[in-house]
Design an enzyme around this catalytic site. Structure first.
Site, PDB file in Angstrom:
ATOM      1  N   CYS A   1       0.819  -1.229   0.000  1.00  0.00           N
ATOM      2  CA  CYS A   1       0.000   0.000   0.000  1.00  0.00           C
ATOM      3  C   CYS A   1       0.849   1.273   0.000  1.00  0.00           C
ATOM      4  CB  CYS A   1      -0.892   0.059   1.229  1.00  0.00           C
ATOM      5  SG  CYS A   1      -1.830  -1.413   1.563  1.00  0.00           S
TER       6      CYS A   1
HETATM    7  O1  KQY Z   1      -4.170   0.082   2.624  1.00  0.00           O
HETATM    8  C1  KQY Z   1      -4.299   0.983   1.874  1.00  0.00           C
HETATM    9  N1  KQY Z   1      -4.119   0.794   0.604  1.00  0.00           N
HETATM   10  C2  KQY Z   1      -4.679   2.347   2.312  1.00  0.00           C
HETATM   11  C3  KQY Z   1      -5.275   2.388   3.635  1.00  0.00           C
HETATM   12  C4  KQY Z   1      -5.549   3.781   4.089  1.00  0.00           C
HETATM   13  C5  KQY Z   1      -5.742   3.820   5.540  1.00  0.00           C
HETATM   14  C6  KQY Z   1      -5.948   5.194   6.070  1.00  0.00           C
HETATM   15  N2  KQY Z   1      -6.130   5.151   7.449  1.00  0.00           N
END
Ligand code: KQY
Length: 364
Positions: free
Chosen positions: A356
């Protein structure tokens, strides 16, 4: 300045390569917002440094950072990592950064998907998200790469995985969620993916494991190891909160065929033995418009959220009894790569993981 192209990658002969194809560099964004990262982001910054260092053994690494944190990041990161000042709303470059597409003549372009913080005013995670929505364009400008902008179509990079040979994998939970593209039918969404990734086949997995956060991104559930082979999360523990989702995803992938008509080989990847939870004193600012973190919340800790980067694979570790098994299973999937574990508990507390917080630019 790089150009906006008023066409589609498919029409122009560009395709999104698989993550296992050669990469030029990896982008990350420095964590700092105190309503997402505990203790003002300090523990998360250390974890981001560990991830960036691990990556820099296998590809060029660029860290994007706000003006106020520039000197901090520059000091904490080794000299081989490029640090560039860039505004953002948070640190999820997989989702707000460009999806790069390449052609067979050495060309590269970026797809600049519209970004709305995982659901906009319907169930998005923070407001505003305007600076994040500019990240893809700014990265492509910086690298002199032309872009395609999907002004009427919201998508995050973590919600798709491709095999580079005509197949994309995604989840219904995310792509059909009301906070993304409620004006579009499933078929119209498939067509957008076909035109912008240059694929012919969409494999739909029903659910992801984080309905509250990204509405179930595929990158916590499954990925392509190479064309014809995927990895999928797995647990034998019926008490695991993600047991049903693991089973369902595994069955779907076992039955699926890809764009070339191949039946997929599915590798099982364990879940941690003990789910990671928010416990004790978490100093996170409470701000209206940002989803709060509460004691007892289950965090999304999947070993699947690894990054394949050239001859390396950078894998999350949690201090769990099954950390070693996860590394072993990933080594079996990638016998020619060096598999490196990095403790990412602090990143998980912020809502994501290695995949992520990274975005790869393919080598052309
Ligand atoms: O895991 C992701 N791709 C993004 C998560 C965003 C979390 C914000 N608290």
């Amino acid at each position: 300045m790089s150009k906006r192209i008023d066409s589609t990658p498919k029409a122009d002969g560009f395709r999104m390569p698989g993550e296992f194809e050669p990469q030029q560099q990896i982008f990350m964004i420095w964590p700092e917002r105190p309503d997402n990262w505990r203790d003002g982001g300090k523990p998360a910054q250390k974890a981001f440094v560990d991830v960036a260092k691990a990556i820099s053994e296998f590809a060029e690494m660029t860290m994007l950072v706000s003006a106020s944190q520039y000197q901090v990041a520059r000091k904490m990161l080794p000299p081989q990592i490029r640090v560039i000042e860039m505004s953002s709303n948070d640190s999820w470059v997989r989702d707000c950064g460009p999806t790069f597409v390449i052609n067979d003549k050495g060309g590269i372009r970026g797809v600049d998907w519209k970004f709305n913080a995982w659901g906009g005013l319907f169930d998005g995670l923070y407001f505003p998200w305007d600076q994040d929505d500019l990240i893809a364009r700014k990265i492509c400008d910086m690298e002199r790469i032309d872009t395609y902008r999907t002004e009427d179509f919201v998508l995050e990079g973590g919600s798709i995985h491709v095999d580079g040979e005509g197949t994309v994998m995604t989840t219904e939970m995310c792509l059909l969620s009301p906070g993304r593209n409620p004006h579009m039918s499933r078929e119209q969404i498939e067509n957008m993916l076909k035109d912008h990734l240059n694929i012919e086949k969409v494999i739909w997995v029903k659910d992801g494991i984080d309905p509250e956060e990204t509405n179930g991104h595929i990158d916590d559930v499954a990925c392509f190891v190479r064309p014809g082979e995927v990895a999928c999360i797995w647990t034998d523990n019926k008490e695991d909160p993600f047991y049903e989702t693991c089973m369902e995803a595994y069955e779907t992938l076992k039955e699926a065929t890809d764009a070339k008509g191949r039946k997929l080989k599915v590798h099982k990847l364990t879940m941690p033995e003990v789910p990671v939870t928010i416990k004790g004193d978490f100093a996170i600012d409470e701000v209206e418009g940002t989803i709060p973190r509460e004691d007892g919340d289950i965090c999304i800790a999947s070993y699947m959220n690894f990054l394949i980067v050239n001859d390396g694979v950078i894998v999350p570790q949690y201090g769990d009894r099954l950390d070693g098994l996860a590394l072993e299973q990933i080594r079996d999937m990638f016998p020619d790569k060096k598999v490196v574990g990095v403790n990412t508990r602090e990143i998980v507390y912020g809502g994501g993981n290695i995949h992520c917080i990274t975005q790869q630019q393919p080598k052309v």
